[in-house]
Design a protein around this motif. Structure first.
Motif, short mmCIF file in Angstrom:
data_model
loop_
_atom_site.label_atom_id
_atom_site.label_comp_id
_atom_site.label_asym_id
_atom_site.label_seq_id
_atom_site.Cartn_x
_atom_site.Cartn_y
_atom_site.Cartn_z
N LEU A 1 -6.82 36.60 -17.79
CA LEU A 1 -5.81 36.30 -16.78
C LEU A 1 -5.95 34.89 -16.23
CD1 LEU A 1 -5.56 39.66 -14.80
CD2 LEU A 1 -3.98 38.75 -16.51
N THR A 2 -7.18 34.40 -16.16
CA THR A 2 -7.40 33.03 -15.69
C THR A 2 -6.76 32.04 -16.66
OG1 THR A 2 -9.45 33.70 -14.66
CG2 THR A 2 -9.14 31.35 -15.03
N ALA B 1 7.72 21.37 -17.21
CA ALA B 1 9.10 21.74 -17.53
C ALA B 1 10.10 21.14 -16.54
CB ALA B 1 9.25 23.26 -17.54
N ASP B 2 11.28 20.81 -17.06
CA ASP B 2 12.38 20.38 -16.20
C ASP B 2 13.15 21.59 -15.67
OD1 ASP B 2 11.90 17.64 -16.60
OD2 ASP B 2 12.97 17.70 -18.50
N VAL B 3 13.26 22.62 -16.50
CA VAL B 3 13.94 23.87 -16.18
C VAL B 3 13.10 25.00 -16.75
CG1 VAL B 3 16.04 25.24 -16.51
CG2 VAL B 3 16.21 22.77 -16.25
N VAL C 1 0.44 29.07 -17.31
CA VAL C 1 1.67 29.14 -16.52
C VAL C 1 1.80 27.90 -15.65
CG1 VAL C 1 2.82 30.38 -14.64
CG2 VAL C 1 1.84 31.65 -16.55
N GLU C 2 0.73 27.53 -14.96
CA GLU C 2 0.77 26.34 -14.10
C GLU C 2 1.10 25.09 -14.90
OE1 GLU C 2 0.71 25.82 -10.85
OE2 GLU C 2 0.58 27.97 -10.49
N MET C 3 0.49 24.95 -16.07
CA MET C 3 0.75 23.78 -16.90
C MET C 3 2.20 23.77 -17.38
SD MET C 3 -1.31 22.33 -20.23
CE MET C 3 -1.18 23.84 -21.13
N THR D 1 3.40 38.02 -10.17
CA THR D 1 2.53 36.88 -9.89
C THR D 1 3.12 35.59 -10.45
OG1 THR D 1 0.58 38.31 -9.93
CG2 THR D 1 0.21 35.94 -10.26
N ILE D 2 3.60 35.67 -11.70
CA ILE D 2 4.21 34.50 -12.33
C ILE D 2 5.48 34.11 -11.58
CG2 ILE D 2 5.36 33.66 -14.42
CD1 ILE D 2 3.30 35.41 -16.00
N TRP D 3 6.27 35.10 -11.17
CA TRP D 3 7.51 34.82 -10.44
C TRP D 3 7.20 34.07 -9.14
CZ3 TRP D 3 12.28 33.89 -11.06
CH2 TRP D 3 13.16 33.94 -9.99
N GLU D 4 6.14 34.46 -8.44
CA GLU D 4 5.77 33.76 -7.22
C GLU D 4 5.37 32.32 -7.51
OE1 GLU D 4 6.18 34.56 -4.04
OE2 GLU D 4 7.21 36.33 -4.82
N GLN D 5 4.67 32.09 -8.62
CA GLN D 5 4.31 30.72 -9.00
C GLN D 5 5.58 29.90 -9.26
OE1 GLN D 5 1.42 32.17 -12.13
NE2 GLN D 5 0.47 30.22 -11.59
N ILE D 6 6.53 30.51 -9.93
CA ILE D 6 7.79 29.82 -10.24
C ILE D 6 8.53 29.49 -8.95
CG2 ILE D 6 10.08 30.13 -11.25
CD1 ILE D 6 8.66 31.70 -13.53
#
Length: 73
Positions: free
Chosen positions: A2-3, A16-18, A9-11, A35-40
């Motif tokens: 997961l790490t 990304a532009d979009v 995901v962060e990278m 979790t990913i949605w919150e990062q986005i």
């Protein structure tokens, strides 16, 4: 594992532009998806949400779940 995924995901978000966030319409939003949605959302990047496997009548709860997690602003 997961790490490593979180780092990827962060990278991807930073480069990304979009963004296109793809979720599984049969399984719904899994904890990792949330979790990913919150990062986005925190990134402020433009995002398109694509729901895969949504072509069945039983997929309505996922649509409601996505509307609940969306930012009205």
């Amino acid at each position: 594992m997961l790490t490593l995924m979180a780092e990827q995901v962060e990278m991807a978000i930073s480069e990304a532009d979009v963004l296109v966030f793809v979720v599984d319409g049969r399984q719904g939003l899994l904890p990792i998806d949330q979790t990913i949605w919150e990062q986005i959302r925190r990134s402020g990047s433009p995002v398109f949400v694509a729901v895969n496997k949504i072509d069945t009548p039983t997929s309505d709860p996922l649509v409601a779940c996505l509307l609940y997690t969306s930012d009205p602003a």
